[in-house]
Structures are given as C-alpha cells and as structure tokens.
Design an enzyme around this catalytic site. Structure first.
Site, short mmCIF file in Angstrom:
data_model
loop_
_atom_site.label_atom_id
_atom_site.label_comp_id
_atom_site.label_asym_id
_atom_site.label_seq_id
_atom_site.Cartn_x
_atom_site.Cartn_y
_atom_site.Cartn_z
N PRO A 23 83.86 20.28 18.83
CA PRO A 23 83.92 20.84 20.18
C PRO A 23 85.36 21.12 20.59
O PRO A 23 86.22 20.24 20.45
CB PRO A 23 83.32 19.73 21.06
CG PRO A 23 82.59 18.84 20.11
CD PRO A 23 83.31 18.92 18.81
N CYS A 25 87.23 22.79 23.90
CA CYS A 25 87.05 23.37 25.24
C CYS A 25 87.74 24.72 25.36
O CYS A 25 88.88 24.88 24.94
CB CYS A 25 87.60 22.41 26.30
SG CYS A 25 86.64 20.90 26.48
N ALA A 57 82.61 20.49 24.87
CA ALA A 57 82.17 19.48 25.83
C ALA A 57 81.52 20.15 27.03
O ALA A 57 82.17 20.87 27.78
CB ALA A 57 83.35 18.62 26.27
N GLN A 99 77.97 19.32 22.32
CA GLN A 99 78.46 18.02 22.79
C GLN A 99 78.24 17.97 24.30
O GLN A 99 78.66 18.86 25.03
CB GLN A 99 79.95 17.87 22.49
CG GLN A 99 80.53 16.53 22.93
CD GLN A 99 82.04 16.50 22.81
OE1 GLN A 99 82.73 17.13 23.61
NE2 GLN A 99 82.56 15.77 21.82
N TYR A 183 87.17 9.67 28.73
CA TYR A 183 86.21 10.18 29.69
C TYR A 183 85.26 9.04 30.09
O TYR A 183 85.50 7.88 29.78
CB TYR A 183 85.50 11.41 29.12
CG TYR A 183 86.45 12.56 28.85
CD1 TYR A 183 87.41 12.92 29.80
CD2 TYR A 183 86.44 13.26 27.65
CE1 TYR A 183 88.30 13.96 29.57
CE2 TYR A 183 87.33 14.30 27.40
CZ TYR A 183 88.26 14.64 28.36
OH TYR A 183 89.15 15.66 28.13
N ARG A 231 80.70 10.91 19.49
CA ARG A 231 82.15 10.92 19.29
C ARG A 231 82.72 9.77 20.11
O ARG A 231 82.47 9.68 21.32
CB ARG A 231 82.77 12.25 19.72
CG ARG A 231 84.22 12.39 19.24
CD ARG A 231 84.80 13.76 19.48
NE ARG A 231 85.99 13.97 18.67
CZ ARG A 231 86.75 15.06 18.74
NH1 ARG A 231 86.44 16.05 19.57
NH2 ARG A 231 87.82 15.18 17.98
N GLY A 325 89.34 21.95 13.55
CA GLY A 325 89.35 22.63 14.84
C GLY A 325 90.38 23.73 14.96
O GLY A 325 90.08 24.92 14.81
N ARG A 326 91.63 23.35 15.22
CA ARG A 326 92.66 24.35 15.50
C ARG A 326 92.87 25.34 14.35
O ARG A 326 93.20 26.51 14.59
CB ARG A 326 93.98 23.65 15.86
CG ARG A 326 93.98 23.08 17.27
CD ARG A 326 95.26 22.37 17.60
NE ARG A 326 95.42 21.15 16.81
CZ ARG A 326 96.48 20.35 16.90
NH1 ARG A 326 97.48 20.67 17.71
NH2 ARG A 326 96.53 19.25 16.18
#
Length: 362
Positions: A23, A25, A57, A99, A183, A231, A325-326
C-alpha cells in the site's frame, strides 16, 4: 530459476510470483472517493508483472483518514468506486488486495507535499482525532487526540468489520489490516501511546486486546479461503528493541491463532525519537526471526527494491513475499526489469503485448 519468480499460494489465492506492491498512499481522493488517478495508477502497476497489488491505506471511518486526500471505504458509494480498480488489477493478471486502516492520532494531517503536519485548528478541513490515550505524537503532529471511550472502541472495531465486508463484496481477494506505523491499532499496543487503566491498557495482554478483537471480528466476515493479513510494527528502534520484539512475536503468534494468514513486518513509528538503521533489506533478519519464532508466512517492505536483494531474501527464506514500493513508482514494470536482471526464463514472466513486441524485439 530465481525464487522471486516462483508462484506463491496462500489459501485459495495463487500469486504468479513473489513480488508484491505494498500500500502506497496517493492522497488524491476527494472525501474518501477514488477517481481516475487511482484507476490509472493501479492499472499500470498491475500490468507491470507483480503478483499482488495492495491498494493504499483506506480509511474505515472519515476520522480515520491520514489526510483529506486519503481513500475511504466507510459506505457503499465509496466501496463501489473500487470495482473498476479491482477489475483492472485482475485483468492484468495480478491479485487485488486492499489495506483497511484508521490513522488515530496521526489523522487530520496535510498531504506530505503540503507540510505533512497536522491541519491547523482554525482550518475547516481538519477534524478531531482519537486515540487510546490523550497523548499527542509530537513534532509536526502536535494535536492532542481525544481518549477513546469503550463505545468508541466498539464502534471502530465494527468499522473495520463493515469495511472488510465491503471490500469482500466488491471483489478484493486479499485483505490487510493496518496495525502499524503509529496509527490507531499500533498506538494501542505501544506503551508510548497507551496509558489506559482499563482492560485496553497496562499489560501486554490488555494493550493487544483491541488488535486481537478487531482481527477476530474481521475473520468472522472475511472468506476463510482468502488471505487475511496484518501489517504490524514489531519494534520501534527506541532503545528497548529486544523487549518490544519479544512482545510483538508473542502477539503475532496470537494473530495466527486468531485467523491471520501472513504478517507484513514493519516498524512501529509510534514516537518521533527513534534511531532507525535505514539500509538495504535492514528488516530482512527481523522478518526472518518473526517467521521462524511465530511460524507464520511473512512479507516486508523498506529496502528490498533491487532484483538481487529481492531474490536473495526469498531464497534465504527471510521473506515469503517481497514488498517493492518506491521502485515500482520509478518503474511500474519493475518485475520485467528484475526478470531480465536475474536472467529468468521468458516463460516465467509476462509483459503486455504492446510493450513486449517492442521491448523484446530490440
């Protein structure tokens, strides 16, 4: 052949390889509603060849968004908007995941490129945040959250359940609960952010209660044949890592007993005062320890974005899936690039015909 390109089966879901897109954002939604940006973004990533694409997310309640630009799934309209995204991911040959999350005291923030800080109290775009205890995160997120009542806890737990049902009904085949990154769920487990004196605070068992109750409640509505994953930040890098890691591994064992199928190993990010040893695959040995001591499949992100590293951590059984990811933002066809770098047989990976015609010809 590289282990990275071997299929992976979890429950009734088979991924075409061990490459997963975690995930990430996008902060491009309006009032939780996704749009053309998201459809183009996820369609492109899925065509790139990864086995699993997990949608960013997505908040289970309006106050659970990190920013006003975050996606949501707290009602039927928001859920239905994901249908074209789910279909596009499947059509491209990847498995569609999502997610679901609640940002807790880190909510009501500006988008990263607009400050990445709490929205000012005078700004109508912001809202009251909630958390286990009325303790602010600090630094750029100084807003003091409201301590949750028992009714709040029950409501948010039900929010997760309802979100899972909606995700199931629009066709997602992989569900991840966001219990990491400071979170809401992570902040229940951490002593840094949870100073409650009731059944949700104090002992490790009490601090784990919200996470386990939420997981068990979601397990009741999520199809048994589809993966239910979590996660979770297993340590903080706050100077007491071994103690935190032991507590976390114990909780991961309880996750498994409660119906979790895979853990995505991450960092707590519950306090700003940490010393994180950023570097290539730095979470690999931690993930391997969780995998071994909790006897559960694992994935992880952060620093696995080169083909050699991604392949190695699978071959050495540190990870079952590699979250890249990146590197996928820089190159949506990262899987194709990795296959060529690792000299993987052509039959083990795919590329859309309009691309393959040119890229394989010259």
């Amino acid at each position: 052949m590289s282990a990275l390109f071997q299929p992976y089966k979890l429950k009734d879901v088979t991924l075409r390889n061990r490459i997963a897109i975690p995930p990430m954002c996008q902060y491009m939604a309006v009032d939780g509603l996704i749009n053309d940006w998201h459809l183009a973004h996820y369609s492109t990533l899925a065509r790139g060849g990864a086995g699993l694409v997990i949608v960013e997310a997505t908040a289970v309640a309006p106050e659970g968004r990190i920013t006003p630009g975050c996606t949501g799934i707290w009602n039927a309209e928001l859920a239905q908007a994901f249908v074209p995204v789910v279909q596009a991911i499947k059509k491209a040959g990847a498995v569609p995941g999502i997610q679901i999350a609640h940002a807790g005291r880190k909510a009501s923030a500006n988008r990263p490129w607009e400050g990445d800080d709490h929205i000012d109290e005078s700004d109508a775009r912001g809202w009251q945040t909630i958390a286990p205890s009325a303790i602010a995160f600090g630094k750029g997120l100084p807003k003091q959250p409201r301590a949750m009542t028992l009714d709040d806890i029950a409501r948010v737990r039900q929010n997760f359940v309802d979100a899972a049902v909606r995700a199931r009904d629009v066709g997602f085949e992989w569900l991840e609960l966001h219990f990491a990154h400071g979170y809401l769920a992570q902040s229940f487990f951490s002593e840094h952010s949870n100073q409650r004196d009731d059944i949700y605070g104090g002992s490790v068992e009490n601090r784990a209660r919200f996470l386990l109750e939420t997981l068990r409640s979601v397990r009741e509505v999520w199809p048994e044949n589809l993966p239910l994953t979590v996660r979770f930040g297993v340590l903080e890098y706050d100077g007491r890592d071994e103690q935190t890691l032991l507590e976390s591994i114990g909780l991961v064992r309880d996750f498994k007993k409660s119906g979790m199928d895979m853990i995505s190993v991450s960092i707590g990010f519950t306090i700003p005062q940490t010393s994180i040893p950023w570097g290539p695959a730095f979470l690999g040995p931690i993930a391997e320890r969780v995998r071994r001591e909790a006897d559960v499949p694992v994935s992880s992100a952060w620093g696995f974005g080169t083909p050699e590293i991604a392949s190695r951590v699978v071959e050495e059984e540190q990870l079952d899936l590699v979250m890249v990811g990146r590197a996928h933002l820089a190159n949506p066809h990262w899987a194709y690039y990795a296959a060529k770098e690792l000299k993987v047989d052509r039959a083990s990976w795919t590329l859309p015909a309009p691309y393959a015609h040119w890229l394989e010809r010259y």
